[in-house]
Design an enzyme around this catalytic site. Sequence first.
Site: not given
Ligand SMILES: Cc1cc2nc3c(=O)[nH]c(=O)nc-3n(C[C@H](O)[C@H](O)[C@H](O)COP(=O)(O)OP(=O)(O)OC[C@H]3O[C@@H](n4cnc5c(N)ncnc54)[C@H](O)[C@@H]3O)c2cc1C
Length: 470
Positions: A51, A310, A433
């Site tokens: 973004h 989210r 597919c």
């Molecule tokens: C529908 C949707 C659309 C979005 N679109 C955008 C976009 O276009 N642009 C943008 O900037 N953002 C977007 N976002 C936001 C973005 O996807 C998230 O902010 C980002 O992916 C979060 O990353 P993260 O690493 O915090 O979490 P996650 O990707 O959820 O990673 C957390 C990880 O921790 C692991 N975990 C959890 N518990 C444990 C445990 N006890 N032990 C070991 N591992 C564990 C999980 O398995 C997971 O792999 C969107 C989100 C959604 C849902």
Amino acid sequence: MQEYKVAIIGGGIVGACLFSDLTRKGVSCVLLEAASDVSNGSTKANSGIVHAGYDPEPNTLKARFNIRGNQLYPAMCARLKVDILQCGTLVVTDEENRNGLNELYERGLENGVQGLRIIEREELHTMEPNLAEHISCGLFAPTGAVISPYLTCIALCEEGVINGGEVKLNFMVDKIEKNEEKYQIFAGKDSVLAEYVVNCAGVGANTINALVGAPEVPMKYVKGEYLLLDKSQNGFVNRPIFPLPTKMGKGILALPTLHGNIMLGPTAIPCEPHDTATTEAGIATIKEKVELSVKTPNYKKVIKLFAGVRVISGDDFVIEKMEDSHFFYTAGICSPGLTAAPAISEYLVEKLQEDGLEFEPHEFVQRKPYVCTEKMNKKELKELIKNNPTYGKIVCRCEKISEGEILEALASPLKPTDVDAIKRRVRPTMGRCQGGFCLPKVLKIIATYHGITLDDVQLNGENSQILIKE
Ligand SMILES: Cc1cc2nc3c(=O)[nH]c(=O)nc-3n(C[C@H](O)[C@H](O)[C@H](O)COP(=O)(O)OP(=O)(O)OC[C@H]3O[C@@H](n4cnc5c(N)ncnc54)[C@H](O)[C@@H]3O)c2cc1C
């Protein structure tokens, strides 16, 4: 027991950026991920948009890290050798809502977004011929871009591994003990030691905080469903097209993916933490709302439905350090978290350093991208096949993926084992597919490579085998 300076819990985009940043600074670092591959949480199912930064409220962490993350992405993608589509983004509306567009423009200027401009009807419809007729004005943000969120996350983790870090998959953290100056982090009977712990566990952030007595962060979960159209629809839109955002979110958009598909979505429906089921109601909402911005898409070309969750914590990201400890936590990293992740990591590195973490001089090793035969010219391809005939055997006809590309993914730094993990790296089963033709061959290649039986090959993690028996 293996010992590291820093243990990062969670292999989503936030954990992956930090893992790459720390290992490149010579810090001994382990990434602990519960799933069978990294990028299996919110990071695998989102819009993939970097973004520009006009949407977040000024003076929030979201605004600050969105802007900085957007600046960091082009160089990061170049370093990782992953693609980024610098297509810009468009927010579109009609005359009645022009004031809302102007407000968004002003907010963008306040946040420091470069190159923003309001575009009028004629130019707008030339840029995007499939906009709905009533659309009369738009906000163009040239710094907006599209990436592959899962491949970027995988590439960051690969980079961390080849620069001395370790990734432990299938490591579901379930206990943390503090022994004098070190944390012992457990997944069942397995454990590692680390001086610093950073919680990047997304949906699981509060579970991890509870293991060390860190505060519980208020969280709610909102599902986003998508429709994916096949590559024949390439060009339906040339960049992400948003309606005017509301308090409920950025609305339903139409956007191109990096690989030439078109994506429609996401919805915004309150849900349970791990609920990624798609629904009839969600699909109906996408169809109804997307047509407020664009002409009717060709729904016959839908090849896949999927959803992501989210994790929302109030109005802003939560990035904190627990008092009198070396425990840091992130929570509520919802949109624009993908964009913000490199900047969140930059901030965490700074905080870790202030907390006493030292860096070691380190010679950077650059990651090699996967071979992509589809992008090669005839001469290059001929040479490649001459040296390794497996690159001449097409396995996935829709995406034109060869056996050689699949074998290369299997041998890559994180040693993926599942069908979906291979799909996220080199795309077999990703096409029209959806694996109807190539899945048996992909299963066989994986089974042969790992020396397991066909019925032991999993789709995505434990207990997801595809064949019940051979
Ligand atoms: C529908 C949707 C659309 C979005 N679109 C955008 C976009 O276009 N642009 C943008 O900037 N953002 C977007 N976002 C936001 C973005 O996807 C998230 O902010 C980002 O992916 C979060 O990353 P993260 O690493 O915090 O979490 P996650 O990707 O959820 O990673 C957390 C990880 O921790 C692991 N975990 C959890 N518990 C444990 C445990 N006890 N032990 C070991 N591992 C564990 C999980 O398995 C997971 O792999 C969107 C989100 C959604 C849902």
